[in-house]
Design a protein around this motif. Structure first.
Motif, PDB file in Angstrom:
ATOM      1  N   ALA A   2      -0.248 -16.983   4.932  1.00 29.21           N
ATOM      2  CA  ALA A   2      -0.210 -15.733   4.179  1.00 29.21           C
ATOM      3  C   ALA A   2      -1.612 -15.278   3.798  1.00 29.21           C
ATOM      4  CB  ALA A   2       0.649 -15.897   2.930  1.00 29.21           C
ATOM      5  N   GLY A   3      -2.495 -16.229   3.504  1.00 32.80           N
ATOM      6  CA  GLY A   3      -3.874 -15.857   3.195  1.00 32.80           C
ATOM      7  C   GLY A   3      -4.554 -15.187   4.371  1.00 32.80           C
ATOM      8  N   ILE A   4      -4.333 -15.725   5.576  1.00 33.25           N
ATOM      9  CA  ILE A   4      -4.913 -15.109   6.778  1.00 33.25           C
ATOM     10  C   ILE A   4      -4.335 -13.716   6.989  1.00 33.25           C
ATOM     11  CG2 ILE A   4      -5.086 -15.308   9.287  1.00 33.25           C
ATOM     12  CD1 ILE A   4      -5.008 -18.369   8.896  1.00 33.25           C
ATOM     13  N   GLY A   5      -3.018 -13.592   6.879  1.00 35.41           N
ATOM     14  CA  GLY A   5      -2.389 -12.290   7.066  1.00 35.41           C
ATOM     15  C   GLY A   5      -2.814 -11.275   6.024  1.00 35.41           C
ATOM     16  N   MET A   6      -2.995 -11.740   4.776  1.00 32.91           N
ATOM     17  CA  MET A   6      -3.431 -10.825   3.722  1.00 32.91           C
ATOM     18  C   MET A   6      -4.817 -10.282   4.013  1.00 32.91           C
ATOM     19  SD  MET A   6      -4.533 -11.650  -0.164  1.00 32.91           S
ATOM     20  CE  MET A   6      -6.032 -12.299   0.583  1.00 32.91           C
ATOM     21  N   LEU A   7      -5.741 -11.161   4.415  1.00 29.12           N
ATOM     22  CA  LEU A   7      -7.099 -10.706   4.735  1.00 29.12           C
ATOM     23  C   LEU A   7      -7.093  -9.721   5.892  1.00 29.12           C
ATOM     24  CD1 LEU A   7      -9.125 -14.044   4.391  1.00 29.12           C
ATOM     25  CD2 LEU A   7      -9.099 -12.092   2.827  1.00 29.12           C
ATOM     26  N   ALA A   8      -6.289  -9.995   6.924  1.00 28.02           N
ATOM     27  CA  ALA A   8      -6.200  -9.070   8.047  1.00 28.02           C
ATOM     28  C   ALA A   8      -5.613  -7.734   7.600  1.00 28.02           C
ATOM     29  CB  ALA A   8      -5.346  -9.679   9.153  1.00 28.02           C
ATOM     30  N   GLY A   9      -4.608  -7.788   6.721  1.00 27.37           N
ATOM     31  CA  GLY A   9      -4.020  -6.551   6.227  1.00 27.37           C
ATOM     32  C   GLY A   9      -4.995  -5.739   5.394  1.00 27.37           C
ATOM     33  N   LEU A  10      -5.788  -6.399   4.559  1.00 26.97           N
ATOM     34  CA  LEU A  10      -6.780  -5.686   3.754  1.00 26.97           C
ATOM     35  C   LEU A  10      -7.830  -5.018   4.635  1.00 26.97           C
ATOM     36  CD1 LEU A  10      -7.369  -8.115   0.743  1.00 26.97           C
ATOM     37  CD2 LEU A  10      -6.219  -5.905   0.727  1.00 26.97           C
ATOM     38  N   ALA A  43       0.833  -1.206   0.000  1.00 27.69           N
ATOM     39  CA  ALA A  43       0.000   0.000   0.000  1.00 27.69           C
ATOM     40  C   ALA A  43       0.865   1.253   0.000  1.00 27.69           C
ATOM     41  CB  ALA A  43      -0.930  -0.009   1.217  1.00 27.69           C
ATOM     42  N   LEU A  44       1.948   1.230   0.782  1.00 27.76           N
ATOM     43  CA  LEU A  44       2.870   2.367   0.812  1.00 27.76           C
ATOM     44  C   LEU A  44       3.509   2.595  -0.547  1.00 27.76           C
ATOM     45  CD1 LEU A  44       4.604   4.514   2.302  1.00 27.76           C
ATOM     46  CD2 LEU A  44       6.194   2.667   2.867  1.00 27.76           C
ATOM     47  N   SER A  45       3.943   1.523  -1.188  1.00 23.99           N
ATOM     48  CA  SER A  45       4.603   1.653  -2.484  1.00 23.99           C
ATOM     49  C   SER A  45       3.647   2.192  -3.542  1.00 23.99           C
ATOM     50  CB  SER A  45       5.160   0.296  -2.914  1.00 23.99           C
ATOM     51  OG  SER A  45       5.830   0.394  -4.150  1.00 23.99           O
ATOM     52  N   LEU A  46       2.428   1.662  -3.597  1.00 22.06           N
ATOM     53  CA  LEU A  46       1.462   2.134  -4.590  1.00 22.06           C
ATOM     54  C   LEU A  46       1.033   3.568  -4.319  1.00 22.06           C
ATOM     55  CD1 LEU A  46      -0.785  -1.047  -4.979  1.00 22.06           C
ATOM     56  CD2 LEU A  46       1.042  -0.260  -6.483  1.00 22.06           C
ATOM     57  N   ALA A  47       0.855   3.917  -3.024  1.00 22.97           N
ATOM     58  CA  ALA A  47       0.478   5.287  -2.687  1.00 22.97           C
ATOM     59  C   ALA A  47       1.594   6.262  -3.050  1.00 22.97           C
ATOM     60  CB  ALA A  47       0.148   5.387  -1.196  1.00 22.97           C
ATOM     61  N   ALA A  48       2.847   5.863  -2.811  1.00 21.78           N
ATOM     62  CA  ALA A  48       3.973   6.724  -3.176  1.00 21.78           C
ATOM     63  C   ALA A  48       4.049   6.906  -4.686  1.00 21.78           C
ATOM     64  CB  ALA A  48       5.277   6.129  -2.649  1.00 21.78           C
ATOM     65  N   GLY A  49       3.744   5.857  -5.437  1.00 20.99           N
ATOM     66  CA  GLY A  49       3.724   5.977  -6.889  1.00 20.99           C
ATOM     67  C   GLY A  49       2.650   6.941  -7.360  1.00 20.99           C
ATOM     68  N   ARG A  50       1.447   6.836  -6.761  1.00 17.17           N
ATOM     69  CA  ARG A  50       0.378   7.770  -7.122  1.00 17.17           C
ATOM     70  C   ARG A  50       0.764   9.202  -6.766  1.00 17.17           C
ATOM     71  NH1 ARG A  50      -2.794   3.782  -4.582  1.00 17.17           N
ATOM     72  NH2 ARG A  50      -3.090   5.164  -2.783  1.00 17.17           N
ATOM     73  N   PRO A 110      -8.456  -0.993  -9.199  1.00 16.80           N
ATOM     74  CA  PRO A 110      -7.841  -2.325  -9.379  1.00 16.80           C
ATOM     75  C   PRO A 110      -6.683  -2.582  -8.428  1.00 16.80           C
ATOM     76  CG  PRO A 110      -8.146  -1.208 -11.496  1.00 16.80           C
ATOM     77  CD  PRO A 110      -8.405  -0.189 -10.428  1.00 16.80           C
ATOM     78  N   GLY A 111      -6.206  -1.548  -7.737  1.00 14.94           N
ATOM     79  CA  GLY A 111      -5.111  -1.732  -6.792  1.00 14.94           C
ATOM     80  C   GLY A 111      -5.453  -2.692  -5.663  1.00 14.94           C
ATOM     81  N   TRP A 112      -6.749  -2.878  -5.391  1.00 12.90           N
ATOM     82  CA  TRP A 112      -7.150  -3.826  -4.342  1.00 12.90           C
ATOM     83  C   TRP A 112      -6.849  -5.267  -4.735  1.00 12.90           C
ATOM     84  CZ3 TRP A 112      -8.463  -2.634   0.491  1.00 12.90           C
ATOM     85  CH2 TRP A 112      -8.864  -1.334   0.771  1.00 12.90           C
ATOM     86  N   LEU A 113      -6.595  -5.515  -6.013  1.00 11.52           N
ATOM     87  CA  LEU A 113      -6.278  -6.879  -6.452  1.00 11.52           C
ATOM     88  C   LEU A 113      -4.811  -7.224  -6.224  1.00 11.52           C
ATOM     89  CD1 LEU A 113      -8.256  -6.946  -9.830  1.00 11.52           C
ATOM     90  CD2 LEU A 113      -8.983  -7.835  -7.601  1.00 11.52           C
ATOM     91  N   TRP A 114      -3.950  -6.214  -6.073  1.00  8.01           N
ATOM     92  CA  TRP A 114      -2.528  -6.493  -5.915  1.00  8.01           C
ATOM     93  C   TRP A 114      -2.211  -7.376  -4.711  1.00  8.01           C
ATOM     94  CZ3 TRP A 114       1.549  -6.047  -8.988  1.00  8.01           C
ATOM     95  CH2 TRP A 114       1.479  -5.213 -10.090  1.00  8.01           C
ATOM     96  N   PRO A 115      -2.836  -7.180  -3.543  1.00  6.01           N
ATOM     97  CA  PRO A 115      -2.494  -8.052  -2.406  1.00  6.01           C
ATOM     98  C   PRO A 115      -2.797  -9.529  -2.638  1.00  6.01           C
ATOM     99  CG  PRO A 115      -3.588  -6.071  -1.630  1.00  6.01           C
ATOM    100  CD  PRO A 115      -3.712  -6.068  -3.117  1.00  6.01           C
ATOM    101  N   LEU A 116      -3.620  -9.841  -3.641  1.00  7.65           N
ATOM    102  CA  LEU A 116      -3.943 -11.246  -3.898  1.00  7.65           C
ATOM    103  C   LEU A 116      -2.732 -12.052  -4.350  1.00  7.65           C
ATOM    104  CD1 LEU A 116      -7.396 -10.876  -5.729  1.00  7.65           C
ATOM    105  CD2 LEU A 116      -6.962 -11.373  -3.312  1.00  7.65           C
ATOM    106  N   ILE A 117      -1.684 -11.371  -4.794  1.00 10.20           N
ATOM    107  CA  ILE A 117      -0.477 -12.096  -5.223  1.00 10.20           C
ATOM    108  C   ILE A 117       0.395 -12.488  -4.035  1.00 10.20           C
ATOM    109  CG2 ILE A 117      -0.490 -10.834  -7.397  1.00 10.20           C
ATOM    110  CD1 ILE A 117       1.918  -9.259  -6.393  1.00 10.20           C
TER     111      ILE A 117
END
Length: 294
Positions: A230-238, A41-48, A262-269
């Motif tokens: 990682a799936g659990i951590g990703m959901l908690a992070g989202l 999120a930090l990286s994408l926000a900095a890019g924007r 579409p940036g919300w799809l990036w954490p799925l990786i």
């Protein structure tokens, strides 16, 4: 790949389904994925932010006119005539007293006496496509409007865009370090599990089991643990990112640390990447440990 998902019940018995190493792998993967979501999120926000700052400052410039009060109106009109006849200038307008007061308000308070202070007149210049020749415009202004100074925001734009770009690089570097730490922890957990089952591995070898068969059982189990954690951590992070304040002009960058569109799809990786990290780390650990137990 199918064998990795289905597994071998006989081989799975040699890998402890619970215990310290199992919990350590899942918890580590969850924590690292949680942190990876925020780093992403930090990286994408900095890019924007870098793109927005670059675009906003690149297509605007400011003309500052410093002149005696009785000459200010004439010089402002002359500067506007020069700008209207300059190729690459889309529009130009003189800021009103209220707009200039709003610019000074953060430093001098809301009751700035603009009318009585010797404040320069500001003209907002919007650049067109493909843009204007800043040096040529300065020479024209120097000849026709001696009190005019053109600021094309180059000295402001470059440091801001560079800072945002470095912040984006820091975010991607953090993600790489997070997955490296995950790989190290999974490797330690797999080594511990293999060492704890040394006697079982020795018996399996006596009955003809190959090292590749033994390693596959550990690789499969720890890959799935990394994936699930990682799936659990990703959901908690989202969820945590979704609860952050929405982007606001008053808050600036600090209220824009989220995903958009579409940036919300990036954490799925992140979970698949964690599974790949777990697969590679466990496979390397299994080969090394089985070689040492030979």
């Amino acid at each position: 790949m199918l064998s990795m998902l289905v597994g071998d019940p006989q081989a799975d018995r040699m890998v402890p389904p619970t215990g310290f190493t199992a919990r350590l792998t899942v918890i580590t993967a969850a924590i690292m994925a949680f942190l990876a979501v925020f780093a992403l999120a930090l990286s994408l926000a900095a890019g924007r932010l870098a793109d927005r700052w670059g675009e906003e400052l690149a297509r605007s410039a400011t003309l500052r006119i410093s002149a005696p009060a009785e000459q200010m109106a004439d010089q402002t009109a002359a500067a506007l005539r020069v700008l209207e006849t300059t190729a690459g200038v889309a529009s130009a307008r003189a800021l009103s007293d209220d707009e200039q007061r709003a610019l000074l308000e953060p430093w001098f308070g809301p009751d700035v006496p603009v009318d009585t202070l010797p404040i320069p007149q500001l003209i907002e210049v919007i650049e067109g496509d493909p843009g204007f020749d800043a040096q040529g415009l300065r020479l024209r202004l120097q000849a026709e409007v001696p009190g005019a100074v053109l600021d094309d925001h180059t000295r402001w734009r470059r440091p801001l865009v560079e800072a945002a770009s470095r912040l984006r690089l820091l975010g991607w570097t953090s993600i790489a370090l997070i997955f490296a730490a995950m790989a190290a922890m999974i490797t330690l957990a797999a080594n511990a599990a293999l060492a704890a089952n040394a006697q079982v591995i020795a018996v399996l070898r006596l009955v003809g089991a190959r090292d590749s068969y033994i390693a596959q059982a550990f690789v499969r189990r720890y890959t799935l643990r990394a994936l699930s954690g990682a799936g659990i951590g990703m959901l908690a992070g989202l969820i945590a990112v979704a609860l952050l304040p929405a982007a606001q002009a008053e808050g600036g960058f600090l209220t824009g640390l989220g995903f958009t569109g579409p940036g919300w799809l990036w954490p799925l990786i992140i979970p698949p990447l964690a599974a790949v990290v777990g697969f590679v780390a466990t496979q390397a650990a299994a080969r090394r440990t089985l070689r040492e137990l030979s």
